[in-house]
Scaffold this motif. Structure first.
Motif, PDB file in Angstrom:
ATOM      1  N   UNK A  74       0.830  -1.214   0.000  1.00 48.76           N
ATOM      2  CA  UNK A  74       0.000   0.000   0.000  1.00 48.76           C
ATOM      3  C   UNK A  74       0.860   1.259   0.000  1.00 48.76           C
ATOM      4  N   UNK A  75       2.084   1.143   0.529  1.00 54.66           N
ATOM      5  CA  UNK A  75       2.964   2.309   0.663  1.00 54.66           C
ATOM      6  C   UNK A  75       4.236   2.134  -0.149  1.00 54.66           C
ATOM      7  N   UNK A  76       4.100   1.500  -1.311  1.00 54.53           N
ATOM      8  CA  UNK A  76       5.262   1.264  -2.156  1.00 54.53           C
ATOM      9  C   UNK A  76       5.868   2.612  -2.541  1.00 54.53           C
ATOM     10  N   UNK A  77       7.193   2.751  -2.440  1.00 49.98           N
ATOM     11  CA  UNK A  77       7.799   4.073  -2.694  1.00 49.98           C
ATOM     12  C   UNK A  77       7.598   4.563  -4.135  1.00 49.98           C
ATOM     13  N   UNK A  78       7.003   5.752  -4.262  1.00 48.12           N
ATOM     14  CA  UNK A  78       6.715   6.331  -5.588  1.00 48.12           C
ATOM     15  C   UNK A  78       7.961   6.450  -6.449  1.00 48.12           C
ATOM     16  N   UNK A  95      11.065   5.161 -11.161  1.00 44.53           N
ATOM     17  CA  UNK A  95      12.381   4.839 -11.719  1.00 44.53           C
ATOM     18  C   UNK A  95      12.572   3.345 -11.974  1.00 44.53           C
ATOM     19  N   UNK A  96      11.487   2.574 -11.798  1.00 49.13           N
ATOM     20  CA  UNK A  96      11.513   1.116 -11.999  1.00 49.13           C
ATOM     21  C   UNK A  96      12.681   0.465 -11.241  1.00 49.13           C
ATOM     22  N   UNK A 105      21.421  -1.464  -2.448  1.00 51.87           N
ATOM     23  CA  UNK A 105      22.157  -0.659  -3.421  1.00 51.87           C
ATOM     24  C   UNK A 105      21.384   0.593  -3.814  1.00 51.87           C
ATOM     25  N   UNK A 106      20.136   0.698  -3.328  1.00 50.28           N
ATOM     26  CA  UNK A 106      19.306   1.886  -3.596  1.00 50.28           C
ATOM     27  C   UNK A 106      18.838   2.462  -2.265  1.00 50.28           C
ATOM     28  N   UNK A 154      10.156  -5.488  -6.126  1.00 52.88           N
ATOM     29  CA  UNK A 154      10.131  -6.068  -7.471  1.00 52.88           C
ATOM     30  C   UNK A 154       9.730  -5.010  -8.487  1.00 52.88           C
ATOM     31  N   UNK A 155      10.130  -5.239  -9.735  1.00 51.23           N
ATOM     32  CA  UNK A 155       9.863  -4.275 -10.810  1.00 51.23           C
ATOM     33  C   UNK A 155       8.392  -3.968 -11.033  1.00 51.23           C
TER      34      UNK A 155
END
Length: 119
Positions: free
Chosen positions: A33-37, A42-43, A70-71, A111-112
């Motif tokens: 629900x709170x997946x980072x925009x 930026x996929x 890494x991100x 995930x992508x």
């Protein structure tokens, strides 16, 4: 002295495994629900390892990043998701008899397709 129990993907004992399963369901629901925009735009995808410390009342004590994805966006998002999802359920009686705090250490996969899950 504080009694500590460590839970991870190989935990099989019934009560701790059940508590962890409920915890996973909660953080995955909140995480999706709170997946980072920024990650979605930026996929970005990646896997990180997070250690989450919870006390017997279900309060979040701390989160430690054990291995970065890494991100920075994903690492920060995982910590934020845990915060949003807390407080968690208080320990059931059986778990309370064994531990004052638990560490849940899991891999988090972003995930992508803008889904998040832990392993």
């Amino acid at each position: 002295l504080e009694r500590t129990k460590y839970l991870n993907s190989s935990t099989r004992e019934f009560t701790p495994a059940k508590y962890m399963r409920e915890w996973i369901n909660r953080v995955e629901r909140v995480g999706n629900l709170n997946y980072p925009d920024a990650a979605r735009r930026n996929k970005l995808s990646g896997t990180l390892i997070l250690d989450v410390v919870i006390d017997a009342d279900g309060r979040l004590v701390k989160t430690d990043l054990r291995q970065s994805s890494g991100h920075q966006i994903l690492d920060d998002a995982a910590k934020r998701i845990v915060k949003i999802a807390s407080p968690f359920s208080a320990f059931p009686k059986e778990l309370r008899q064994e531990a004052d705090v638990i560490h849940i250490t899991r891999s988090w996969e972003f995930l992508n397709n803008s889904r998040m899950r832990t392993r």
